[in-house]
Scaffold this motif. Structure first.
Motif, PDB file in Angstrom:
ATOM      1  N   THR A  37       0.834  -1.203   0.000  1.00 54.05           N
ATOM      2  CA  THR A  37       0.000   0.000   0.000  1.00 54.05           C
ATOM      3  C   THR A  37       0.868   1.251   0.000  1.00 54.05           C
ATOM      4  OG1 THR A  37      -0.174   0.098   2.432  1.00 54.05           O
ATOM      5  CG2 THR A  37      -1.807  -1.234   1.256  1.00 54.05           C
ATOM      6  N   ASN A 133      -8.874  -3.579   1.527  1.00 55.29           N
ATOM      7  CA  ASN A 133      -9.415  -4.205   0.325  1.00 55.29           C
ATOM      8  C   ASN A 133     -10.884  -4.565   0.490  1.00 55.29           C
ATOM      9  OD1 ASN A 133      -8.466  -6.157   2.316  1.00 55.29           O
ATOM     10  ND2 ASN A 133      -9.147  -7.718   0.888  1.00 55.29           N
ATOM     11  N   HIS A 134     -11.514  -4.114   1.575  1.00 58.17           N
ATOM     12  CA  HIS A 134     -12.858  -4.561   1.912  1.00 58.17           C
ATOM     13  C   HIS A 134     -13.773  -3.362   2.173  1.00 58.17           C
ATOM     14  CE1 HIS A 134     -16.075  -6.894   3.687  1.00 58.17           C
ATOM     15  NE2 HIS A 134     -15.962  -6.252   4.838  1.00 58.17           N
ATOM     16  N   ARG A 135     -14.859  -3.286   1.430  1.00 59.70           N
ATOM     17  CA  ARG A 135     -15.866  -2.258   1.696  1.00 59.70           C
ATOM     18  C   ARG A 135     -16.965  -2.905   2.533  1.00 59.70           C
ATOM     19  NH1 ARG A 135     -17.353   2.688  -0.142  1.00 59.70           N
ATOM     20  NH2 ARG A 135     -15.602   2.712  -1.598  1.00 59.70           N
ATOM     21  N   ARG A 142     -21.090   1.668   6.355  1.00 59.40           N
ATOM     22  CA  ARG A 142     -21.230   2.399   5.088  1.00 59.40           C
ATOM     23  C   ARG A 142     -21.558   3.874   5.343  1.00 59.40           C
ATOM     24  NH1 ARG A 142     -25.526   0.679   2.648  1.00 59.40           N
ATOM     25  NH2 ARG A 142     -26.106  -1.118   3.910  1.00 59.40           N
ATOM     26  N   GLU A 218      -9.836   4.424   1.808  1.00 61.92           N
ATOM     27  CA  GLU A 218      -9.566   3.853   0.483  1.00 61.92           C
ATOM     28  C   GLU A 218      -9.844   2.358   0.596  1.00 61.92           C
ATOM     29  OE1 GLU A 218      -5.846   2.995  -2.577  1.00 61.92           O
ATOM     30  OE2 GLU A 218      -5.634   4.516  -1.007  1.00 61.92           O
ATOM     31  N   CYS A 219     -11.001   1.929   0.103  1.00 57.31           N
ATOM     32  CA  CYS A 219     -11.483   0.565   0.351  1.00 57.31           C
ATOM     33  C   CYS A 219     -11.388  -0.343  -0.876  1.00 57.31           C
ATOM     34  CB  CYS A 219     -12.936   0.592   0.835  1.00 57.31           C
ATOM     35  SG  CYS A 219     -13.165   1.463   2.397  1.00 57.31           S
ATOM     36  N   GLU A 220     -10.663   0.077  -1.903  1.00 59.41           N
ATOM     37  CA  GLU A 220     -10.613  -0.709  -3.131  1.00 59.41           C
ATOM     38  C   GLU A 220      -9.210  -1.199  -3.441  1.00 59.41           C
ATOM     39  OE1 GLU A 220     -13.340  -1.475  -4.457  1.00 59.41           O
ATOM     40  OE2 GLU A 220     -14.653  -0.083  -3.398  1.00 59.41           O
ATOM     41  N   PRO A 222      -6.239  -3.715  -3.992  1.00 59.45           N
ATOM     42  CA  PRO A 222      -6.350  -5.134  -4.373  1.00 59.45           C
ATOM     43  C   PRO A 222      -6.050  -6.079  -3.212  1.00 59.45           C
ATOM     44  CG  PRO A 222      -5.079  -3.903  -6.003  1.00 59.45           C
ATOM     45  CD  PRO A 222      -5.276  -2.982  -4.844  1.00 59.45           C
ATOM     46  N   GLU A 223      -6.671  -7.262  -3.268  1.00 59.21           N
ATOM     47  CA  GLU A 223      -6.447  -8.270  -2.244  1.00 59.21           C
ATOM     48  C   GLU A 223      -5.037  -8.828  -2.331  1.00 59.21           C
ATOM     49  OE1 GLU A 223      -9.380 -11.247  -2.707  1.00 59.21           O
ATOM     50  OE2 GLU A 223     -11.080  -9.894  -2.393  1.00 59.21           O
ATOM     51  N   ARG A 234      -1.164  -0.850 -12.848  1.00 56.56           N
ATOM     52  CA  ARG A 234      -1.935   0.271 -12.313  1.00 56.56           C
ATOM     53  C   ARG A 234      -1.048   1.410 -11.851  1.00 56.56           C
ATOM     54  NH1 ARG A 234      -6.263  -0.731  -7.560  1.00 56.56           N
ATOM     55  NH2 ARG A 234      -7.289  -1.850  -9.282  1.00 56.56           N
TER      56      ARG A 234
END
Length: 992
Positions: A37, A133-135, A142, A218-220, A222-223, A234
């Motif tokens: 990250t 990596n988790h929303r 939320r 920042e929840c996106e 990658p795993e 990217r």
């Protein structure tokens, strides 16, 4: 700009310093995703810097401080020139296989509470960002994400969303209280467990709302499983769209830089600018911590510069490609390949890898496989040199010639080399420093053999393979020091399946396991065996395994033509490199009983001090030293050593004398250890009074010695029998049996006693036979084989060639009574049990008369206790209680702890039969304490089981289950078959 940015950053982070070193110790593996990250942020900043230059604007400097737990902090230069207060970043990976985060999980496991602590302790002036990596799917979570976007940095709340913000702040306030209770903060103080006054609650709410305004998400990201597939394109692709370098390599290089900073052991030094000693307003240890963990743009630029392809010199157009072909599949070496990858990483200042191990273990195969895999990293050439360190038909290649070969390979157009050796070495180092070359030096004698070729820097890399362990002053200069061990069984089977169809191995699994075990995990041996099996497709594997086991020289089966392709040949080269003392030690240690030998026993075997003698064998990997001063020889190496001396009569005589010395040593140590086990209670610690020259300082040391050497001692029994030393064998077995009984090793006990009995019968030792029959009767009784126990007890009373002595009559009748008493307790036929107990009572009375006739108080007490047991079983509780109390008094008078415990056990059973359960439990508890002190696991477990039974009878199921569980755990630990019955009790009670 601030003249000393690191000093400024250190002052900002002072409440958090020193940064947590413990968590970072595992960063390179456990926290690698967190490092990625931060690497992504670095590439974003580099991209913004390029964009700023394209706009002819000045790109601001930035700093990243790694590792607070698993976090990092980002600083960017302010318009005034110094670092800003920065942004805390917490990176939390959510395993997709686990349940989604709830709101409370989001605050605790998701890292929000951790961010809050850091934000609070540093004066609430930093921004905070959570990367994951988790929303979350939870509604409150939320809503928190949405509110973090709605509330501005100044804390202003849009009126239309005031109700939503208030609801989220309330929920976050409660979750933070729960997560942070009792946690001390720098600043206003700890969070209270409850609000003692309304003003405190109001202030805390304002603080939480201020935290929300500082928070972003920042929840996106990658795993973990596919971040390396996504990130190079990217993040690196935008920065270097047309680079000649691999995007994956650049990505991994920057990730490695961050990970090493997080681990607190970064290999790339910071620019000299950051090493000022005059830290103003802070302490130097804090400054060093921040400096070591800080990444600056110059480091990344330097890393990319070092990775950039070097322009090919017009004077050296040739890039040699000399690597041999790699084996099709390299099995069981994934970890070693990864270590070589890491060691050869561009950020590593050390440019040397060393692979050591015994002959045939696959050192060359590993080096070649990795070199072929990594050759794209070294575009200026890959060289392979066999240094012939152990070749029988060639002298070793000297380092001087090796340097010349490398110079000719890298510059074939140069006809004349520099005239002096030092000049040629200088040319070598210059070429290796200005190019990216991989040099594999195979089969070196040791590192001294190739030392002139090791001082390479920058992009080149050297791999050395040797049978000689590395160590020494060169250790600190080695990037990857790999000691290869034989393959584990599963990898060995997979390798054998490369030669032999798997269906053939599956058809005879037991024979396949025997063949694999014969190879001892050595890839060379497995390869030779596989080739032989291919030539015998119709021969059953079991027949081949039997043939190898019965062969006088098993190594003949592992020969494939040339010495280089045979186990005997490659071992012989190592043996030839030893001095005469080392060769003698090698041959003698191969004859020692057991799987290993300690330094003291080795000194007895060799008849001299072994420190300087065994070291070369260990360094040459002919001996292993798995633990300090304990040495082990590979089975095939041992077979080679024994085979080599088979026809040497002089050595065989020397080996027999040495074996007798070693056997006498083991007998002495085992007898002393047995004395310690039988020491009376209350004797002061220290040496035994009867022996000034003792081996053990106390009973615990003696017990550990017996446990550690048990396989050696069991093998020594067989070796002593082979040498025909009956008296020595009898002494060894008699001393060893007490330990085997106490540990519940009944099968081992049966084996050694049977061996000793056979020896006594061969040598006509009638007294020894009587004693061994008694010990076997006792052993079979504990194994539940009561017919065999009775048979051996009766044999005590039938001494060959003469009438039994008074002592033998006492011992025989006592053993017979015990066997019949135990058999009675084992049967469910009440009539048969009564008859057995009556026969036992008669035998006890005969034994009692004999012991009293000898005035043997100890024997008398043991018989009284046994008699009391059988009397209690036949309902004669009054007489039983009298006899057992008399036995207990005698044992206590003689300070015989084992006998005392046995008497307490019988008294407990008598009280239990009389209905006095409380007194029964007290007796059994006293008995248990003695068995624990004596370290007698089988009897300890049996006593716990009985205590559990009594608790169950009294209706206390919880206490019963606790006792049964403890008993089952002990029996399971010592692999006692009785564990199954207790597990059934526990299962029936509903617990397991």
């Amino acid at each position: 700009m601030d003249a000393d940015p690191i000093a400024h950053i250190t002052r900002l982070l002072d409440p958090l310093l020193p940064l947590d070193e413990d968590a970072g110790a595992q960063t390179l593996d456990r926290y690698h995703w967190q490092a990625k990250t931060a690497a992504a942020r670095i590439f974003e900043e580099l991209h913004q810097g390029i964009a700023a230059k394209q706009r002819r604007a000045r790109s601001p400097r930035w700093w990243i401080v790694c590792e607070i737990g698993e976090d990092w902090i980002f600083f960017r230069e302010t318009p005034a020139g110094g670092p800003s207060h920065g942004e805390f970043v917490s990176a939390k990976h959510h395993d997709p296989g686990t349940r989604p985060w709830s709101f409370r999980d989001f605050v605790t496991d998701g890292g929000i509470a951790h961010l809050y602590r850091s934000w609070w302790r540093t004066g609430r002036s930093f921004r905070c960002r959570l990367v994951t990596n988790h929303r979350p799917h939870d509604r409150k979570a939320r809503d928190l994400l949405r509110v973090a976007e709605l509330v501005g940095p100044d804390g202003n709340v849009p009126p239309e969303h005031a109700e939503l913000v208030a609801e989220v702040v309330t929920a976050l306030e409660r979750a933070l209280r729960h997560a942070c209770q009792g946690t001390a903060f720098h600043g206003p103080g700890p969070l209270p467990d409850r609000d003692p006054w309304p003003e405190g609650a109001a202030q805390f709410r304002k603080t939480v709302q201020a935290f929300v305004s500082a928070l972003s998400f920042e929840c996106e990201f990658p795993e973990r499983t596919f971040v390396d597939d996504v990130a190079p394109n990217r993040y690196v692709g935008r920065l270097l769209p047309r680079s000649d370098l691999s995007r994956e390599e650049i990505w991994q290089a920057v990730v490695h830089l961050v990970a090493t900073k997080m681990a607190g052991s970064a290999r790339t030094p910071l620019p000299e600018l950051w090493f000022h000693d005059d830290l103003q307003g802070g302490n130097r240890s804090n400054r060093r911590t921040v400096t070591r963990r800080t990444i600056v743009p110059e480091e990344v630029h330097e890393l990319l510069r070092r990775m950039a392809p070097r322009p090919t010199s017009p004077r050296a157009p040739h890039a040699p490609r000399q690597l041999p072909a790699a084996v099709p599949r390299l099995l069981g070496r994934r970890e070693h390949l990864a270590r070589l990858d890491e060691g050869a990483h561009p950020t590593s200042p050390q440019r040397l890898a060393v692979i050591t191990g015994p002959a045939g273990v696959g050192k060359t195969a590993l080096a070649i496989a990795w070199a072929n895999r990594a050759q794209h990293r070294f575009p200026d050439g890959q060289l392979f040199l066999d240094m012939q360190g152990y070749a029988p038909d060639h002298a070793p290649l000297t380092a001087k010639l090796a340097v010349e070969y490398v110079l000719h390979a890298l510059q074939p157009e140069i006809n004349a080399l520099p005239p002096t050796e030092s000049a040629r070495l200088g040319r070598y180092r210059d070429l290796m420093a200005t190019r990216r070359v991989l040099l594999v030096l195979d089969n070196a004698i040791d590192l001294d053999h190739v030392r002139p070729l090791l001082g390479v820097t920058d992009g080149s890399f050297v791999v050395v393979t040797s049978r000689h362990q590395s160590g020494g002053c060169m250790s600190q200069n080695i990037a990857a020091d790999i000691a290869l061990r034989p393959l584990p069984a599963n990898a060995a089977r997979t390798l054998l399946a490369e030669y032999v169809p798997a269906a053939r191995l599956d058809a005879e699994p037991q024979a396949a396991r025997r063949l694999i075990a014969f190879c001892g995990g050595l890839p060379l041996a497995i390869g030779i065996l596989g080739a032989r099996l291919c030539r015998l497709p119709n021969t059953p594997l079991s027949a081949i395994a039997d043939g190898i086991a019965e062969a006088s020289d098993r190594l003949d089966f592992l020969t494939a033509g040339s010495p280089r392709d045979s186990i005997r040949g490659v071992f012989s080269w190592s043996y030839a490199a030893l001095e005469a003392d080392g060769q003698r030690a090698f041959r003698l240690i191969a004859t020692a009983p057991g799987p290993d030998i300690d330094a003291e026993a080795a000194a007895v075997l060799l008849g001299t001090r072994v420190g300087t003698i065994l070291a070369p064998l260990v360094q040459m990997n002919l001996l292993e030293e798995p633990t300090f001063n304990r040495f082990r020889m590979h089975d095939l190496v041992r077979a080679y050593a024994i085979d080599m001396c088979r026809d040497d009569e002089t050595f065989r005589q020397e080996a027999a004398v040495a074996a007798n010395r070693l056997i006498d040593h083991y007998i002495r140590c085992t007898e002393e250890a047995g004395d310690w086990l039988n020491r009376p209670r209350g004797e002061e610690p220290g040496a035994l009074a009867s022996d000034e020259d003792t081996v053990f300082q106390n009973g615990a040391v003696a017990t550990r010695w017996l446990a550690d050497r048990l396989p050696v001692l069991l093998d020594t029994v067989g070796r002593t029998y082979q040498l025909g030393r009956h008296t020595a064998l009898y002494r060894l077995v008699d001393a060893l049996v007490i330990y085997l009984w106490r540990q519940g090793h009944w099968a081992d006990c049966e084996r050694v006693l049977t061996t000793a009995l056979d020896s006594a019968q061969r040598h006509g030792d009638a007294s020894g036979q009587a004693r061994l029959h008694d010990l076997l009767s006792n052993t079979y009784r504990h194994m539940g084989r009561f017919d065999a126990s009775v048979r051996h007890a009766e044999a005590v009373l039938r001494v060959p060639g003469r009438q039994p002595t008074l002592e033998e009559r006492a011992v025989g009748h006592y053993a017979l009574a015990m066997a019949r008493s135990y058999a009675a307790d084992d049967t469910e036929d009440a009539g048969k049990a009564d008859r057995s107990h009556c026969a036992a009572i008669a035998a006890y009375r005969t034994a009692l008369d004999a012991y009293r006739g000898m005035r043997d108080r100890s024997g008398e007490a043991h018989v009284l206790n046994g008699l009391g047991w059988s009397l209690a079983r036949t309902g004669q509780h009054g007489d039983a209680l009298h006899h057992c109390r008399e036995a207990l008094a005698i044992h206590r008078e003689l300070r015989e702890q084992n006998g005392e415990a046995a008497a307490l056990d019988t008294l407990g059973e008598i009280h239990r039969g009389s209905g006095n359960l409380a007194e029964a439990v007290r007796c059994y508890r006293d008995c248990l304490a003695i068995y624990r002190k004596l370290e007698y696991p089988p009897n300890e477990a049996r006593t716990l089981e009985t205590i559990g039974d009594i608790h169950s009878e009294s209706g206390d199921q919880d206490s019963a289950l606790q006792a049964w569980i403890e008993s089952a755990d002990i029996l399971t630990r010592i692999h006692h078959p009785g564990a199954v019955n207790i597990q059934k009790k526990i299962a029936k009670a509903g617990l397991r």
